[in-house]
Design an enzyme around this catalytic site. Structure first.
Site, PDB file in Angstrom:
ATOM      1  N   ARG A  23     -72.159 -43.596 -23.202  1.00  0.00           N
ATOM      2  CA  ARG A  23     -71.599 -42.860 -22.061  1.00  0.00           C
ATOM      3  C   ARG A  23     -72.574 -42.749 -20.891  1.00  0.00           C
ATOM      4  O   ARG A  23     -72.618 -41.711 -20.222  1.00  0.00           O
ATOM      5  CB  ARG A  23     -71.157 -41.442 -22.477  1.00  0.00           C
ATOM      6  CG  ARG A  23     -70.051 -41.433 -23.511  1.00  0.00           C
ATOM      7  CD  ARG A  23     -68.705 -41.356 -22.838  1.00  0.00           C
ATOM      8  NE  ARG A  23     -67.628 -41.531 -23.805  1.00  0.00           N
ATOM      9  CZ  ARG A  23     -66.795 -40.578 -24.188  1.00  0.00           C
ATOM     10  NH1 ARG A  23     -66.889 -39.374 -23.677  1.00  0.00           N
ATOM     11  NH2 ARG A  23     -65.838 -40.841 -25.050  1.00  0.00           N
ATOM     12  N   ARG A  27     -68.887 -38.968 -16.469  1.00  0.00           N
ATOM     13  CA  ARG A  27     -68.839 -37.746 -15.680  1.00  0.00           C
ATOM     14  C   ARG A  27     -70.171 -37.140 -15.302  1.00  0.00           C
ATOM     15  O   ARG A  27     -70.232 -36.254 -14.449  1.00  0.00           O
ATOM     16  CB  ARG A  27     -67.976 -36.707 -16.400  1.00  0.00           C
ATOM     17  CG  ARG A  27     -66.502 -37.052 -16.295  1.00  0.00           C
ATOM     18  CD  ARG A  27     -65.676 -36.184 -17.186  1.00  0.00           C
ATOM     19  NE  ARG A  27     -66.037 -36.419 -18.583  1.00  0.00           N
ATOM     20  CZ  ARG A  27     -65.492 -35.799 -19.615  1.00  0.00           C
ATOM     21  NH1 ARG A  27     -64.588 -34.891 -19.406  1.00  0.00           N
ATOM     22  NH2 ARG A  27     -65.850 -36.095 -20.836  1.00  0.00           N
ATOM     23  N   ARG A  36     -63.366 -42.006  -9.493  1.00  0.00           N
ATOM     24  CA  ARG A  36     -62.268 -41.625 -10.383  1.00  0.00           C
ATOM     25  C   ARG A  36     -61.330 -40.577  -9.764  1.00  0.00           C
ATOM     26  O   ARG A  36     -60.270 -40.296 -10.332  1.00  0.00           O
ATOM     27  CB  ARG A  36     -62.843 -41.078 -11.692  1.00  0.00           C
ATOM     28  CG  ARG A  36     -63.313 -42.150 -12.696  1.00  0.00           C
ATOM     29  CD  ARG A  36     -62.132 -42.903 -13.319  1.00  0.00           C
ATOM     30  NE  ARG A  36     -61.013 -42.010 -13.563  1.00  0.00           N
ATOM     31  CZ  ARG A  36     -60.964 -41.113 -14.529  1.00  0.00           C
ATOM     32  NH1 ARG A  36     -61.932 -41.020 -15.388  1.00  0.00           N
ATOM     33  NH2 ARG A  36     -59.924 -40.320 -14.661  1.00  0.00           N
ATOM     34  N   ASP A  72     -62.091 -47.628 -22.921  1.00  0.00           N
ATOM     35  CA  ASP A  72     -61.926 -46.544 -23.883  1.00  0.00           C
ATOM     36  C   ASP A  72     -61.390 -47.139 -25.175  1.00  0.00           C
ATOM     37  O   ASP A  72     -60.736 -48.193 -25.155  1.00  0.00           O
ATOM     38  CB  ASP A  72     -60.986 -45.453 -23.371  1.00  0.00           C
ATOM     39  CG  ASP A  72     -61.103 -44.194 -24.228  1.00  0.00           C
ATOM     40  OD1 ASP A  72     -62.014 -43.384 -23.978  1.00  0.00           O
ATOM     41  OD2 ASP A  72     -60.316 -44.055 -25.180  1.00  0.00           O
ATOM     42  N   TYR A 147     -56.524 -40.461 -34.111  1.00  0.00           N
ATOM     43  CA  TYR A 147     -55.796 -40.130 -32.873  1.00  0.00           C
ATOM     44  C   TYR A 147     -54.310 -40.403 -33.027  1.00  0.00           C
ATOM     45  O   TYR A 147     -53.473 -39.615 -32.560  1.00  0.00           O
ATOM     46  CB  TYR A 147     -56.380 -40.897 -31.680  1.00  0.00           C
ATOM     47  CG  TYR A 147     -57.693 -40.315 -31.204  1.00  0.00           C
ATOM     48  CD1 TYR A 147     -57.749 -39.027 -30.672  1.00  0.00           C
ATOM     49  CD2 TYR A 147     -58.879 -41.028 -31.302  1.00  0.00           C
ATOM     50  CE1 TYR A 147     -58.957 -38.476 -30.251  1.00  0.00           C
ATOM     51  CE2 TYR A 147     -60.088 -40.482 -30.882  1.00  0.00           C
ATOM     52  CZ  TYR A 147     -60.122 -39.207 -30.360  1.00  0.00           C
ATOM     53  OH  TYR A 147     -61.307 -38.649 -29.958  1.00  0.00           O
TER      54      TYR A 147
HETATM   55  O1  CP3 Z   1     -70.347 -45.440 -23.042  1.00  0.00           O
HETATM   56  C1  CP3 Z   1     -69.859 -45.774 -21.950  1.00  0.00           C
HETATM   57  O2  CP3 Z   1     -70.470 -45.553 -20.857  1.00  0.00           O
HETATM   58  C2  CP3 Z   1     -68.536 -46.519 -21.906  1.00  0.00           C
HETATM   59  C3  CP3 Z   1     -67.401 -45.699 -21.764  1.00  0.00           C
HETATM   60  C4  CP3 Z   1     -66.634 -45.113 -22.913  1.00  0.00           C
HETATM   61  C5  CP3 Z   1     -65.549 -44.228 -22.675  1.00  0.00           C
HETATM   62  N1  CP3 Z   1     -64.946 -43.956 -23.866  1.00  0.00           N
HETATM   63  C6  CP3 Z   1     -65.146 -43.747 -21.354  1.00  0.00           C
HETATM   64  C7  CP3 Z   1     -64.473 -42.433 -21.273  1.00  0.00           C
HETATM   65  C8  CP3 Z   1     -66.705 -45.319 -24.292  1.00  0.00           C
HETATM   66  C9  CP3 Z   1     -67.689 -46.140 -25.079  1.00  0.00           C
HETATM   67  C10 CP3 Z   1     -65.619 -44.584 -24.868  1.00  0.00           C
HETATM   68  C11 CP3 Z   1     -65.301 -44.620 -26.305  1.00  0.00           C
HETATM   69  C12 CP3 Z   1     -64.571 -43.476 -26.881  1.00  0.00           C
HETATM   70  N2  CP3 Z   1     -63.447 -42.874 -26.420  1.00  0.00           N
HETATM   71  C13 CP3 Z   1     -64.885 -42.892 -28.114  1.00  0.00           C
HETATM   72  C14 CP3 Z   1     -66.029 -43.309 -28.990  1.00  0.00           C
HETATM   73  C15 CP3 Z   1     -67.303 -42.821 -28.434  1.00  0.00           C
HETATM   74  C16 CP3 Z   1     -67.600 -41.400 -28.773  1.00  0.00           C
HETATM   75  O3  CP3 Z   1     -67.766 -40.607 -27.829  1.00  0.00           O
HETATM   76  O4  CP3 Z   1     -67.682 -41.085 -29.949  1.00  0.00           O
HETATM   77  C17 CP3 Z   1     -63.952 -41.880 -28.368  1.00  0.00           C
HETATM   78  C18 CP3 Z   1     -63.918 -40.975 -29.568  1.00  0.00           C
HETATM   79  C19 CP3 Z   1     -63.024 -41.889 -27.289  1.00  0.00           C
HETATM   80  C20 CP3 Z   1     -61.842 -41.037 -27.096  1.00  0.00           C
HETATM   81  C21 CP3 Z   1     -62.022 -40.229 -25.877  1.00  0.00           C
HETATM   82  N3  CP3 Z   1     -61.765 -40.698 -24.614  1.00  0.00           N
HETATM   83  C22 CP3 Z   1     -62.547 -38.924 -25.742  1.00  0.00           C
HETATM   84  C23 CP3 Z   1     -62.964 -38.042 -26.912  1.00  0.00           C
HETATM   85  C24 CP3 Z   1     -62.613 -38.612 -24.377  1.00  0.00           C
HETATM   86  C25 CP3 Z   1     -63.178 -37.376 -23.710  1.00  0.00           C
HETATM   87  C26 CP3 Z   1     -62.126 -36.378 -23.380  1.00  0.00           C
HETATM   88  C27 CP3 Z   1     -62.648 -35.374 -22.361  1.00  0.00           C
HETATM   89  O5  CP3 Z   1     -62.187 -35.425 -21.200  1.00  0.00           O
HETATM   90  O6  CP3 Z   1     -63.526 -34.564 -22.710  1.00  0.00           O
HETATM   91  C28 CP3 Z   1     -62.110 -39.734 -23.685  1.00  0.00           C
HETATM   92  C29 CP3 Z   1     -62.001 -39.892 -22.229  1.00  0.00           C
HETATM   93  C30 CP3 Z   1     -63.081 -40.721 -21.641  1.00  0.00           C
HETATM   94  N4  CP3 Z   1     -63.487 -41.949 -22.083  1.00  0.00           N
HETATM   95  C31 CP3 Z   1     -63.837 -40.384 -20.490  1.00  0.00           C
HETATM   96  C32 CP3 Z   1     -64.708 -41.457 -20.249  1.00  0.00           C
HETATM   97  C33 CP3 Z   1     -65.684 -41.616 -19.114  1.00  0.00           C
HETATM   98  C34 CP3 Z   1     -63.674 -39.114 -19.664  1.00  0.00           C
HETATM   99  C35 CP3 Z   1     -62.460 -39.280 -18.821  1.00  0.00           C
HETATM  100  C36 CP3 Z   1     -62.684 -38.799 -17.427  1.00  0.00           C
HETATM  101  O7  CP3 Z   1     -63.661 -39.221 -16.798  1.00  0.00           O
HETATM  102  O8  CP3 Z   1     -61.847 -38.001 -16.940  1.00  0.00           O
END
Ligand code: CP3
Length: 343
Positions: A23, A27, A36, A72, A147
């Site tokens: 990540r 954010r 975004r 994602d 999920y």
């Molecule tokens: O690492 C990176 O920089 C690449 C981006 C990345 C995202 N999701 C972008 C994202 C990666 C590698 C993921 C994988 C992902 N998504 C996982 C596995 C990694 C981990 O954290 O264990 C999981 C479990 C998800 C599912 C998911 N998607 C979650 C739990 C969330 C967060 C929800 C929240 O808003 O708190 C997301 C959304 C997400 N994926 C965001 C980003 C940047 C936030 C969305 C936003 O910016 O509004």
């Protein structure tokens, strides 16, 4: 010249320990929040130029040794038609959660033509990045199943485990379908030029080693075996997986990701020979004063030296409230503190 990141994954000598952050885009960066603004998460994941720009943003700030594709884990599910969305502040939500065998028909195989924006973004990133490797990724079968079955984020994964224990036949058909989708999604990224891949089975730490071996490992093994001919390093990561580290390696990973709950020297004892480790500074440490961060990071490097190869990372993703300047300083510290004098 092979990058330090790929060399460390292959357990080859490196001049300094490579570092990247899960990540690292997202954010915590004001430029990410700007691009975004008003764009739904999954829309931004289907526009090649947005994917490319967000992937590159952290590289302009941090001297990290790899980029990770902005996407994602639910992107390939949506691409095959699953009614999944990402709610801000919540995470992935599914309108009609997975309930019975009839729902398997909603998980058709993923074709490269389902994700043209991934191919396009990876190609343009690889051209732009030059020597710097791009990491592709997919969600692991347990985490994706959770999920789908829970319909959203879950603390205990009760319904998921109820299916795993209660209907092993359906469970294996579901995980087989998800493993197939993850494999195709990773193959698309490798074909377009990704230098390494990471399988995020983030929530698989919810199961015991015996259940992991029975219920998950056969599917994850198939994913990693299918990727073996490509010859790129395969990283396998989950949270709370201290008791599973040996099995995560056994599933066929070259690199085992470690969260912050187990020190790397202990993790090195838990994986079989022939594996590199990735990790494992607690992301919350970055919210403490710099002298604490520095001593904790040095500790991770010291313990990481007991592994056959070490890629420095956090134990999970960067927290949104992290100061980007702290990450920049940490990347530099890792490089300076790990520099080896040439033999
Ligand atoms: O690492 C990176 O920089 C690449 C981006 C990345 C995202 N999701 C972008 C994202 C990666 C590698 C993921 C994988 C992902 N998504 C996982 C596995 C990694 C981990 O954290 O264990 C999981 C479990 C998800 C599912 C998911 N998607 C979650 C739990 C969330 C967060 C929800 C929240 O808003 O708190 C997301 C959304 C997400 N994926 C965001 C980003 C940047 C936030 C969305 C936003 O910016 O509004």
């Amino acid at each position: 010249m092979t990058s330090a990141f790929v060399r460390a994954c292959r357990r080859e000598p490196v001049a300094r320990t490579p570092v990247w952050f899960m990540r690292q885009a997202g954010r915590s960066l004001p430029e990410y929040r700007r691009i975004r603004a008003g764009v739904p998460m999954l829309d931004s994941c289907t526009r090649a130029e947005v994917i490319t720009e967000i992937t590159l943003q952290p590289l302009r700030r941090y001297d990290v040794d790899a980029a990770i594709l902005f996407s994602d884990i639910v992107v390939p599910l949506r691409a095959v038609g699953v009614d999944v969305d990402i709610k801000p502040g919540v995470g992935p939500v599914v309108d009609r959660p997975f309930r019975d065998a009839g729902d398997l028909s909603r998980l058709r195989p993923l074709e490269p033509s389902d994700v043209p924006y991934i191919t396009e973004a990876v190609r343009s990133l690889v051209a732009e990045l030059g020597e710097r490797p791009l990491i592709g990724f997919a969600g692991g079968p347990f985490t994706l199943a959770s999920y789908l079955i829970e319909g959203g984020p879950s603390k205990d994964h009760d319904r998921t485990k109820a299916l795993m224990y209660g209907d092993p036949r359906l469970w294996h058909r579901l995980l087989g379908a998800l493993a197939g989708i993850a494999t195709s999604f990773l193959q698309v990224q490798i074909a377009a030029g990704a230098s390494a891949v990471q399988l995020f089975d983030s929530w698989v730490g919810a199961v015991s080693p015996e259940d992991y071996r029975q219920a998950v490992l056969p599917h994850t093994s198939r994913i990693f075996a299918a990727l073996a001919p490509a010859g790129v390093p395969r990283i396998h990561f989950g949270v709370g997986t201290g008791e599973l580290l040996g099995l995560l390696g056994e599933a066929g990973a070259d690199v085992v990701g470690v969260d912050w709950r187990i020190p790397l020297d202990e993790a090195a004892r838990r994986v079989s020979p022939g594996k590199a480790l990735q990790g494992n500074l607690d992301p919350a440490v970055l919210l403490a004063p710099w002298d604490v961060i520095e001593s904790r990071a040095r500790e991770v490097l010291t313990r990481g030296r007991t592994a056959e190869g070490h890629v420095f990372n956090l134990g999970h993703g960067v927290l949104p409230e992290t100061n980007p300047d702290t990450l920049a300083r940490l990347a530099d510290l890792v490089h300076e503190a790990s520099a080896r004098t040439p033999a």
